[in-house]
Design an enzyme around this catalytic site. Structure first.
Site, short mmCIF file in Angstrom:
data_model
loop_
_atom_site.label_atom_id
_atom_site.label_comp_id
_atom_site.label_asym_id
_atom_site.label_seq_id
_atom_site.Cartn_x
_atom_site.Cartn_y
_atom_site.Cartn_z
CG ASP A 19 -48.19 -49.39 -16.80
OD1 ASP A 19 -47.91 -48.52 -17.56
OD2 ASP A 19 -49.12 -48.87 -15.90
CD GLU B 160 -51.68 -47.53 -19.71
OE1 GLU B 160 -52.13 -48.62 -18.95
OE2 GLU B 160 -52.09 -46.54 -19.34
N GLY C 175 -61.90 -48.99 -15.78
CA GLY C 175 -63.46 -49.06 -16.18
C GLY C 175 -64.55 -48.92 -15.42
CB THR C 176 -64.84 -48.00 -11.74
OG1 THR C 176 -64.37 -49.10 -11.07
CG2 THR C 176 -65.80 -47.28 -10.71
N GLY D 46 -59.86 -45.44 -10.67
CA GLY D 46 -60.32 -44.83 -9.54
C GLY D 46 -61.86 -44.27 -9.86
CG ASP E 10 -54.06 -54.52 -14.00
OD1 ASP E 10 -53.44 -54.27 -14.98
OD2 ASP E 10 -54.80 -54.13 -13.35
CG HIS E 11 -51.12 -51.49 -13.74
ND1 HIS E 11 -51.11 -50.48 -14.58
CD2 HIS E 11 -52.63 -51.33 -13.58
CE1 HIS E 11 -52.14 -49.96 -14.90
NE2 HIS E 11 -53.13 -50.63 -14.38
P1 13P Z 1 -60.85 -49.04 -12.07
O1 13P Z 1 -60.46 -49.11 -10.59
O2 13P Z 1 -61.38 -47.54 -12.29
O3 13P Z 1 -62.00 -49.83 -12.26
O4 13P Z 1 -59.95 -49.36 -12.85
C1 13P Z 1 -59.10 -50.71 -12.72
C2 13P Z 1 -58.01 -50.57 -13.82
O5 13P Z 1 -57.80 -50.16 -14.72
C3 13P Z 1 -56.84 -51.66 -13.13
O6 13P Z 1 -55.93 -51.85 -14.00
#
Ligand code: 13P
Length: 392
Positions: A104, A134, A211-212, A182, A82-83
């Site tokens: 990214d 992205e 996604g949170t 976040g 990721d990233h």
């Molecule tokens: P959140 O921390 O908002 O769930 O997002 C996670 C994320 O996008 C990791 O790439």
């Protein structure tokens, strides 16, 4: 060994309009909790490690644990970087076990984002690994990770997205339509019309970062508009931290193990909840049936050294080979060995682990391999037997 191709997994999700959770893990309790939660939901799963977290753990060790966990899991699992911040990160991520990567470059201007992402696609595709790019920018607001994503949110423009995908060849696109990294402040407002246009235009699996904290209806709305992967971290981190705080409040002298006792269960619960919200629960067996298994390849070369080659020269060659060949994209391990007992012809050999079958051709033609093979190895090893073994 249900480690599966991420492209197949996300294609299934895209066709059936649900999203697979990509859960960022930062330690073993996260890994085990995520697996437990996904298993309870019988959901396909993406184990994800974010480069921005690498100052908290050793990614090579964490990915080794992910590979071991994926292999013994009954679920279809993919392992994702990721990233990713650079081409070298992408190469290392694949070497350490990822079978999906993100580069990214979303903070850069369009042309630079295209150029950087294109390089990552060329490298990853030469290893059979799909790539997420992205376009637009998902900023951080507050919470554990927010400061790692400074600046203002920038929405993804559908026409730019079309040009981006055509120019880079990415397999999946992370889009910015109103989520943030976040915690969210207030009620999240998503630009679902924009997402629907992007989906109709691109027709590839889309990814949501941040996604949170969305409402249940919003997760459904995302999946209906082509979002096939939802990245999820802060809710897991908050759930884990809440258990540690509660344990500390209950007993201010609690030791490390007592403080952490409930972390895994809290992560499992939150993961299961997310898999259900994303519509992925109960999908594991149909995904397994529709995905190719991810298979590594062992490239084996047995050889006889030329007459007169001394032990010291052999040892130098083995060391050079280990050092240089491990840099070729898609190479996961370089082993050089000597026959333990028995016949003494073909008494030496290499066993080189490739991330996938695609690496056979990449490795054969790669300048680093050719320079070592032609400049050092083949002149010293006139008799060679080589073969590629796929896990079977
Ligand atoms: P959140 O921390 O908002 O769930 O997002 C996670 C994320 O996008 C990791 O790439």
């Amino acid at each position: 060994m249900p480690l599966v191709h991420m492209r197949d997994m996300l294609q299934h999700a895209h066709t059936h309009r649900y999203a697979v959770g990509a859960f960022d893990l930062v330690d073993l309790a996260f890994l085990e909790g995520i697996l437990e939660g996904a298993e309870r939901a019988a959901a396909p799963l993406i184990l994800s490690v974010a480069e921005s977290h690498f100052r908290h753990f050793d990614p090579e060790l964490a990915l080794a644990a992910c590979v071991a966990a994926a292999r013994r899991s009954p679920l279809p699992v993919a392992i994702h970087l990721d990233h990713g911040e650079s081409l070298e990160s992408v190469r290392r991520g694949i070497a350490w076990g990822c079978n999906g990567v993100m580069l990214d470059a979303s903070a850069l201007p369009f042309a630079d984002n295209v150029a950087r992402t294109r390089e990552a696609v060329a490298l990853a595709h030469s290893c059979g690994v799909p790539v997420e790019g992205e376009l637009g920018y998902v900023a951080g607001v507050e919470g554990e990770d927010a400061e790692l994503h400074p600046g203002e949110l920038r929405y993804t423009e559908p026409d730019e997205a079309e040009r981006f995908v055509a120019a880079t060849g990415v397999d999946f696109l992370a889009v910015s339509i109103g989520t943030v990294h976040g915690r969210l402040r207030g009620t999240p407002r998503l630009d679902l019309d924009r997402l629907a246009v992007i989906d109709r235009t691109l027709k590839i699996p889309l990814v949501i970062h941040g996604g949170t904290g969305l409402e249940p209806d919003q997760y459904r709305a995302l999946a209906q508009r082509g979002v096939s992967k939802i990245n999820y971290f802060t809710a897991l981190a908050d759930a884990a931290a809440a258990t540690v705080r509660a344990a500390a409040r209950a007993d201010s002298t609690a030791g490390w193990l007592a403080l952490h006792r409930e972390v895994r269960a809290a992560i499992a619960q939150e993961t299961e909840r997310a898999c259900r919200l994303f519509g992925a629960a109960g999908r594991a067996s149909e995904v397994l049936a529709s995905c190719r298994r991810w298979r590594e390849v062992e490239h084996v070369v047995l050889y006889q050294p030329r007459a007169g080659l001394g032990e010291g020269e052999l040892a130098t060659m083995a060391e050079e080979g280990r050092r240089r060949l491990s840099q070729v994209p898609g190479v996961r391990r370089v082993f050089h060995g000597r026959r333990v007992a028995g016949r003494d012809d073909y008494a030496y050999g290499w066993v080189i682990r490739f991330a996938s079958e695609a690496v056979i051709a990449t490795y054969r033609d790669h300048p680093t391999h050719l320079a070592f093979a032609d400049g050092m190895f083949r002149p010293n090893a006139p008799h060679r037997l080589s073969l590629d073994l796929e896990e079977w």
